[in-house]
Design an enzyme around this catalytic site. Structure first.
Site, mmCIF file in Angstrom:
data_model
loop_
_atom_site.group_PDB
_atom_site.id
_atom_site.type_symbol
_atom_site.label_atom_id
_atom_site.label_comp_id
_atom_site.label_asym_id
_atom_site.label_seq_id
_atom_site.Cartn_x
_atom_site.Cartn_y
_atom_site.Cartn_z
ATOM 1 N N THR A 1 0.798 -1.217 0.000
ATOM 2 C CA THR A 1 0.000 0.000 0.000
ATOM 3 C C THR A 1 0.838 1.278 0.000
ATOM 4 O O THR A 1 2.001 1.251 0.373
ATOM 5 C CB THR A 1 -0.848 -0.051 1.288
ATOM 6 O OG1 THR A 1 -1.511 -1.305 1.326
ATOM 7 C CG2 THR A 1 -1.827 1.062 1.391
ATOM 8 N N VAL B 1 -11.193 -7.417 -0.658
ATOM 9 C CA VAL B 1 -10.933 -6.069 -0.167
ATOM 10 C C VAL B 1 -10.169 -6.183 1.138
ATOM 11 O O VAL B 1 -10.589 -6.901 2.050
ATOM 12 C CB VAL B 1 -12.242 -5.282 0.052
ATOM 13 C CG1 VAL B 1 -11.949 -3.897 0.616
ATOM 14 C CG2 VAL B 1 -13.015 -5.171 -1.260
ATOM 15 N N GLY B 2 -9.051 -5.493 1.224
ATOM 16 C CA GLY B 2 -8.248 -5.513 2.435
ATOM 17 C C GLY B 2 -8.581 -4.352 3.352
ATOM 18 O O GLY B 2 -9.692 -3.809 3.344
ATOM 19 N N THR C 1 -0.228 0.094 6.593
ATOM 20 C CA THR C 1 0.270 -0.716 5.496
ATOM 21 C C THR C 1 0.687 -2.070 6.042
ATOM 22 O O THR C 1 1.128 -2.172 7.182
ATOM 23 C CB THR C 1 1.471 -0.025 4.798
ATOM 24 O OG1 THR C 1 2.119 -0.958 3.941
ATOM 25 C CG2 THR C 1 2.485 0.490 5.806
ATOM 26 N N GLY D 1 -3.315 -7.013 5.027
ATOM 27 C CA GLY D 1 -4.618 -6.397 5.211
ATOM 28 C C GLY D 1 -5.542 -7.119 6.157
ATOM 29 O O GLY D 1 -6.226 -6.492 6.980
#
Length: 310
Positions: free
Chosen positions: A169, A198-199, A220, A223
């Site tokens: 990220t 989706v994290g 970051t 996730g």
């Protein structure tokens, strides 16, 4: 009040051949965001600008340079949050938007909702004039090769994250001259993730959080682990309990490691302007600017500084 901005390019095992580009990228993004605040821009403007710069840089896993899911597709997630009002906007699983952080801001400012996903996010982007790009334009040749390698060896997503095959990220936090804070986080996720996974990145309290009463955080790392402990909000909880910014991150990352065996990192700026960048992975590219000084680092317990050149 003096403006402060901190930027990260993802906490993972950044290989040597990407190290310089990663550090140069976060330094440039932090400088751009800081100068925007010096010219009178808000913290919200600064974090959007910084994250857009990282999304436009193919070194990072966000926008251009995003990793691919199991079907070889790009799926992007992003969040932005205004600490003054607690307004937030987020998007997930968008496929052909070069700067999802700006789409997230549009969701925040032009709808009654906080998150839009997939097809609905694209429909909204079209309605407000945010341009789309061919999905292939967001994928580098290097990523195609790494994705093929991951498919060939059937490497799981957590193993990918803990190896040099991983990627992660980007994010930014800032406090402006008025004392307002903001955060933004953006990602292409983990290579070879399931379709529509989706994290933490677009989830309030996990991938990011901002509140003028405490500070702003962008996270970051792995996730699923970050989601389980709502890492961004956990860090600010410790700030609210009186811990300094560095200790608040360290305590929270240690808890995540002990509780769910997850690695990662975070950046934070408190309401007083104290900032920190900490991580438990091998490396995390980060940069911060305050009082015309640019701080940056890549390896644990190692940081550098230089006078900002405008």
């Amino acid at each position: 009040m003096k403006p402060v901005i901190v930027v990260h390019g993802g906490a993972w095992a950044i290989p040597d051949d990407m190290a310089k580009a990663s550090v140069d990228g976060v330094k440039s993004a932090a400088t751009a965001g800081f100068l925007a605040m010096k010219r009178g821009g808000s913290a919200l403007d600064a974090v959007e600008l910084a994250v857009r710069a990282l999304e436009d840089n193919p070194t990072f896993d966000a926008g251009h340079g995003a990793v691919l899911n199991t079907n070889g597709e790009v799926e992007l997630d992003s969040i932005i949050m205004d600490g003054r009002t607690l307004a937030a906007g987020a998007v997930s699983s968008v496929k052909n938007i070069a700067n999802p952080v700006s789409l997230a801001r549009a969701v925040m400012e032009k709808t009654d909702h906080i998150m839009l996903t997939d097809r609905g996010a694209n429909m909204f982007a079209e309605s407000v004039g945010i341009p789309t790009v061919p999905t292939d334009a967001l994928v580098t040749e290097c990523e195609r090769k790494e994705w093929e390698k991951a498919k060939k060896y059937a490497v799981g997503v957590k193993e990918l994250f803990n190896s040099q095959w991983g990627h992660d990220t980007v994010g930014a936090v800032a406090r402006d001259c008025s004392g307002n804070v903001a955060c933004a986080t953006s990602t292409g996720g983990i290579r070879n993730k399931m379709v529509a996974r989706v994290g933490d990145s677009p989830i309030i309290g996990s991938g990011g959080y901002a509140d003028n009463l405490s500070g702003a955080v962008s996270c970051t790392g792995h996730g699923e682990s970050i989601l389980k402990v709502t890492l961004a909000r956990l860090i600010l909880f410790h700030v609210e309990q009186g811990k300094g910014a560095p200790e608040a991150i360290e305590v929270s990352l240690r808890y995540m490691g002990d509780r769910v065996q997850g690695g990662g990192g975070a950046i934070v700026v408190s309401r007083t302007g104290e900032w920190a960048a900490k991580f438990t992975t091998e490396r995390m590219a980060w940069a911060a600017v305050e009082r015309e000084v640019l701080w940056y680092g890549l390896n644990p317990k190692e940081e550098f500084k230089e006078t900002l050149t405008q």
